[in-house]
Scaffold this motif. Sequence first.
Motif, PDB file in Angstrom:
ATOM      1  N   ALA A 276     -10.358  -0.166  -1.635  1.00 10.89           N
ATOM      2  CA  ALA A 276      -9.776   0.920  -0.665  1.00 10.89           C
ATOM      3  C   ALA A 276      -9.465   2.269  -1.532  1.00 10.89           C
ATOM      4  O   ALA A 276      -8.496   1.754  -1.954  1.00 10.89           O
ATOM      5  CB  ALA A 276      -9.533  -0.163  -0.114  1.00 10.89           C
ATOM      6  N   SER A 277      -9.457   3.017  -1.384  1.00 11.82           N
ATOM      7  CA  SER A 277      -9.099   4.412  -2.291  1.00 11.82           C
ATOM      8  C   SER A 277      -8.087   4.563  -0.970  1.00 11.82           C
ATOM      9  O   SER A 277      -8.235   4.982   0.128  1.00 11.82           O
ATOM     10  CB  SER A 277     -10.053   5.253  -2.377  1.00 11.82           C
ATOM     11  OG  SER A 277      -8.972   6.528  -3.197  1.00 11.82           O
ATOM     12  N   ALA A 278      -6.748   5.495  -2.009  1.00  4.62           N
ATOM     13  CA  ALA A 278      -5.798   6.348  -1.286  1.00  4.62           C
ATOM     14  C   ALA A 278      -6.513   7.695  -0.833  1.00  4.62           C
ATOM     15  O   ALA A 278      -5.461   8.692  -0.030  1.00  4.62           O
ATOM     16  CB  ALA A 278      -4.761   6.401  -2.005  1.00  4.62           C
TER      17      ALA A 278
ATOM     18  N   ARG B 159      -9.581   2.803   7.683  1.00  4.68           N
ATOM     19  CA  ARG B 159      -8.471   2.919   7.485  1.00  4.68           C
ATOM     20  C   ARG B 159      -7.567   2.529   7.522  1.00  4.68           C
ATOM     21  O   ARG B 159      -7.454   1.351   7.981  1.00  4.68           O
ATOM     22  CB  ARG B 159      -7.840   4.653   7.976  1.00  4.68           C
ATOM     23  CG  ARG B 159      -5.836   4.682   7.489  1.00  4.68           C
ATOM     24  CD  ARG B 159      -6.221   6.350   8.007  1.00  4.68           C
ATOM     25  NE  ARG B 159      -5.706   6.526   9.356  1.00  4.68           N
ATOM     26  CZ  ARG B 159      -5.431   7.746  10.078  1.00  4.68           C
ATOM     27  NH1 ARG B 159      -5.055   8.405   9.497  1.00  4.68           N
ATOM     28  NH2 ARG B 159      -4.772   7.002  11.323  1.00  4.68           N
TER      29      ARG B 159
ATOM     30  N   GLU C 220      -3.523   1.697   6.819  1.00  6.35           N
ATOM     31  CA  GLU C 220      -2.085   1.768   6.631  1.00  6.35           C
ATOM     32  C   GLU C 220      -1.194   1.469   6.924  1.00  6.35           C
ATOM     33  O   GLU C 220      -0.580   0.664   7.979  1.00  6.35           O
ATOM     34  CB  GLU C 220      -2.489   3.418   8.194  1.00  6.35           C
ATOM     35  CG  GLU C 220      -0.943   4.199   7.677  1.00  6.35           C
ATOM     36  CD  GLU C 220      -1.040   5.173   9.387  1.00  6.35           C
ATOM     37  OE1 GLU C 220       0.400   5.920   9.560  1.00  6.35           O
ATOM     38  OE2 GLU C 220      -1.277   5.073  10.066  1.00  6.35           O
TER      39      GLU C 220
ATOM     40  N   LYS D 289       1.189   5.578   4.272  1.00  4.63           N
ATOM     41  CA  LYS D 289      -0.052   5.189   3.222  1.00  4.63           C
ATOM     42  C   LYS D 289      -1.076   5.037   3.195  1.00  4.63           C
ATOM     43  O   LYS D 289      -1.063   4.136   3.988  1.00  4.63           O
ATOM     44  CB  LYS D 289       0.341   4.958   2.263  1.00  4.63           C
ATOM     45  CG  LYS D 289      -0.231   5.138   0.741  1.00  4.63           C
ATOM     46  CD  LYS D 289       0.234   4.591  -1.071  1.00  4.63           C
ATOM     47  CE  LYS D 289      -0.509   5.249  -1.731  1.00  4.63           C
ATOM     48  NZ  LYS D 289       0.017   5.061  -3.097  1.00  4.63           N
ATOM     49  N   SER D 290      -1.506   5.683   3.793  1.00  3.73           N
ATOM     50  CA  SER D 290      -3.298   5.262   3.895  1.00  3.73           C
ATOM     51  C   SER D 290      -4.572   5.176   2.698  1.00  3.73           C
ATOM     52  O   SER D 290      -4.161   5.909   1.360  1.00  3.73           O
ATOM     53  CB  SER D 290      -4.419   6.259   5.591  1.00  3.73           C
ATOM     54  OG  SER D 290      -3.340   6.478   6.274  1.00  3.73           O
ATOM     55  N   TYR D 291      -4.675   4.232   2.690  1.00  2.00           N
ATOM     56  CA  TYR D 291      -6.161   3.363   1.840  1.00  2.00           C
ATOM     57  C   TYR D 291      -7.346   3.378   2.491  1.00  2.00           C
ATOM     58  O   TYR D 291      -7.738   3.101   4.155  1.00  2.00           O
ATOM     59  CB  TYR D 291      -5.598   2.843   1.531  1.00  2.00           C
ATOM     60  CG  TYR D 291      -4.910   2.231   0.968  1.00  2.00           C
ATOM     61  CD1 TYR D 291      -4.952   2.677  -0.721  1.00  2.00           C
ATOM     62  CD2 TYR D 291      -3.301   1.622   1.693  1.00  2.00           C
ATOM     63  CE1 TYR D 291      -3.521   2.068  -1.472  1.00  2.00           C
ATOM     64  CE2 TYR D 291      -2.411   1.083   0.401  1.00  2.00           C
ATOM     65  CZ  TYR D 291      -2.734   2.419  -0.795  1.00  2.00           C
ATOM     66  OH  TYR D 291      -1.613   2.284  -1.358  1.00  2.00           O
TER      67      TYR D 291
ATOM     68  N   SER E 117      -6.318  -2.852  -5.003  1.00  2.26           N
ATOM     69  CA  SER E 117      -5.305  -1.725  -4.974  1.00  2.26           C
ATOM     70  C   SER E 117      -4.154  -0.809  -4.088  1.00  2.26           C
ATOM     71  O   SER E 117      -3.378  -0.659  -3.748  1.00  2.26           O
ATOM     72  CB  SER E 117      -6.338  -0.079  -4.992  1.00  2.26           C
ATOM     73  OG  SER E 117      -6.941  -0.172  -3.158  1.00  2.26           O
ATOM     74  N   LEU E 118      -4.289  -2.471  -2.852  1.00  2.53           N
ATOM     75  CA  LEU E 118      -3.400  -2.705  -2.170  1.00  2.53           C
ATOM     76  C   LEU E 118      -1.395  -3.118  -2.296  1.00  2.53           C
ATOM     77  O   LEU E 118      -2.213  -3.739  -3.693  1.00  2.53           O
ATOM     78  CB  LEU E 118      -3.854  -2.523  -0.484  1.00  2.53           C
ATOM     79  CG  LEU E 118      -4.591  -2.336   0.039  1.00  2.53           C
ATOM     80  CD1 LEU E 118      -5.943  -1.206  -0.325  1.00  2.53           C
ATOM     81  CD2 LEU E 118      -4.936  -2.948   1.425  1.00  2.53           C
TER      82      LEU E 118
ATOM     83  N   TYR F  77      -0.647  -4.481   7.361  1.00  2.40           N
ATOM     84  CA  TYR F  77      -0.836  -2.721   7.419  1.00  2.40           C
ATOM     85  C   TYR F  77      -1.715  -2.886   8.605  1.00  2.40           C
ATOM     86  O   TYR F  77      -2.680  -3.857   9.372  1.00  2.40           O
ATOM     87  CB  TYR F  77      -2.650  -1.923   6.283  1.00  2.40           C
ATOM     88  CG  TYR F  77      -2.013  -2.939   4.574  1.00  2.40           C
ATOM     89  CD1 TYR F  77      -1.993  -1.321   4.403  1.00  2.40           C
ATOM     90  CD2 TYR F  77      -1.844  -3.586   4.012  1.00  2.40           C
ATOM     91  CE1 TYR F  77      -1.076  -0.861   3.184  1.00  2.40           C
ATOM     92  CE2 TYR F  77      -1.083  -3.369   2.833  1.00  2.40           C
ATOM     93  CZ  TYR F  77      -1.272  -2.511   2.387  1.00  2.40           C
ATOM     94  OH  TYR F  77      -0.703  -1.665   1.320  1.00  2.40           O
TER      95      TYR F  77
END
Length: 646
Positions: free
Chosen positions: A508-510, A570, A572, A577-579, A615-616, A621
């Motif tokens: 999961a990407s920012a 998404r 959050e 901050k969102s991914y 990545s988190l 979330y």
Amino acid sequence: MDIQSHTRRDVIFFVAVAAIFLFAIKIRLGVEIPDDAAFFLRYAENMAHGEFWVWNPGEKPIWGASAPFFALLLALPIRLGVEPTVALVAGSVALSVVSLAYTSTLLLRRLDWVAATAFVVFFALDSSAMFYAGNGLETPLTFALMTLALDCILNRRGDVAVGISAGLLMIHKLDLIPLGALLIIAHALQNQRLRIPVRSLVIAAIIALAWYLFAWIYFGAPVPNSFLTKALHQEDMPQIIGTGWFSKLVLWGTGHWIVTAFAAFGILRCGRQRASLTIFALGTLVTHVIAYTAKHPFEPYDWYSMPSLYTLFLLGSVGVAEIANAFSRWQRRPAAFPAAILVALMLLLTVGIQVKPQMARAQDYKLFLAYQERDRTDAGKWVAEHTPPSFRVLTMWGNPAYFSHRYVYDASFLNRKYESAPLLEKYHPEIVILENAPGTTPMTPYNYSPDYVPVKIFDRTFADLGNYFYTVYARKDVVGQISGVVFPVKTSCKSLVDCQRYLPPAPASAQVPTGFTMAQTESPGICSIDMLNNRGYVGVPTVSTRDTISLTGWAIDAKNVRLPDAVFIRLESSNGKSYFANAKLGLYRPDIPEGLKLPSTLADAGYEARTNLSSLTPGQYGISVIVQSGNQGFVCAAKQTIMVSQ
């Protein structure tokens, strides 16, 4: 029954069984040939033009494809004018059919009708065996040589025949060297007493040593170049199979466990009369299972299992015959009818257990040839049609190498001496044909060098099955010499966003998804997240940053009554901050339009988002669904939450 009647029976049986095997192989043939078969075809075509085991005409010989004489068999019909792929497939089918039909007839003549019938059923049912029997790899010659060995055992041939058969096994492939030794051992015990067959040993040694000495002088090494590459330079390749791959493939996968059970019974009751057959067959099976468990390839080369399957089916056939014999003895009378019923039940049970997995495997093989191999083949054919004959090609696969009909730098190093320096930088060929890199799409292919530009993309596989496509790159200074180049390069994707939905699971990407329109409007109630990892989404589930998760649900643009162009999940965090993770669209959900009273054309409203969470950072979330539809986007308030742990 007199000799003439026996002969008539055997001929009728041979013809009938040959027809069965021909049909069984025919329904497993694909629209293209497997990639490694094209290696043989390239060598065979060069042999037909007078260059023995040469990869690029005019260069030194190279022993690439590992079975030295299979290509030589193909060269003869090509030399006589037969189209190469026809020679490859028709020759393979003919050799396999004759070999397997003769094996079956041998079992009928030297054992009984039960063993012969069981062997036919086991082999014709097996999709792997029938696929490789006709699709152009060295398997047909393997079957022929193993049939020759079986003939030596069951017909009690003399020392000379056994020595020749053992020697041919030893030079056909390196992994058949033990089979040659096992044949000699079986022959030594043939008359129920140990006798050292000196002539067999000498003849086999002369044949094997003559070839390997010739290979050492002619090719510069006594073993295939492909073997050296696999043994010395593929340790760092991504391992997509494990140590249990071979034993599963042979002994219990696709329902083979029942044949293995029959084989075990046959081995336990082999007796002195069948000791030679058991030594050869069981020795082959054990040797190969041990060898390929201890040292397996990095990807599943299924055709490596063909000698083991041949001997497993032999032992299984003997086992079925022994069960029938034991049943008859238990009845204390030679009643053929009850035994025949028992045999029929055993074989019907085998078919019932195996038919679905075997059909699925056959479909997998056909899809692979129809998509991935067709993309490779089409890439090579395009180069042959649109580039000057003087152009040189760098690729890693047999189909683009053969069908391009160009000088080829083989980047797999199976057909080229290994070089540590990057071939692209060292030789700077005009054309490069390569598979996609992870995380790329047909619209965003990986740029291997700034000196090269994509000129053609073959992505039938990507559009229909998954994340595979093949790109033809051209050196920028020669693009003007190539016909059929159109910029921008056409792909199967309608848009960049459309391409993204096929990508495999990614972290999961920012970063906000490429191509996503951020003019979002709140529009709840027309999407849902229904399941997490194939279970109903309940409460606040906990997942780890080490996990790959699957979120499935549905999304519809109800306002415009259409399916979305793209869907993103998404995640959050509490600090805002969102991914983002992209979802694959088009999953069949007919319940959605039915429940919402919408047109049935929206039945493909389902999606699946597969992503890993590396990545988190740990924490809670909120999850929402972001939908792209036309030039607008909206956030669907799914109102689910998820707890991410370390």
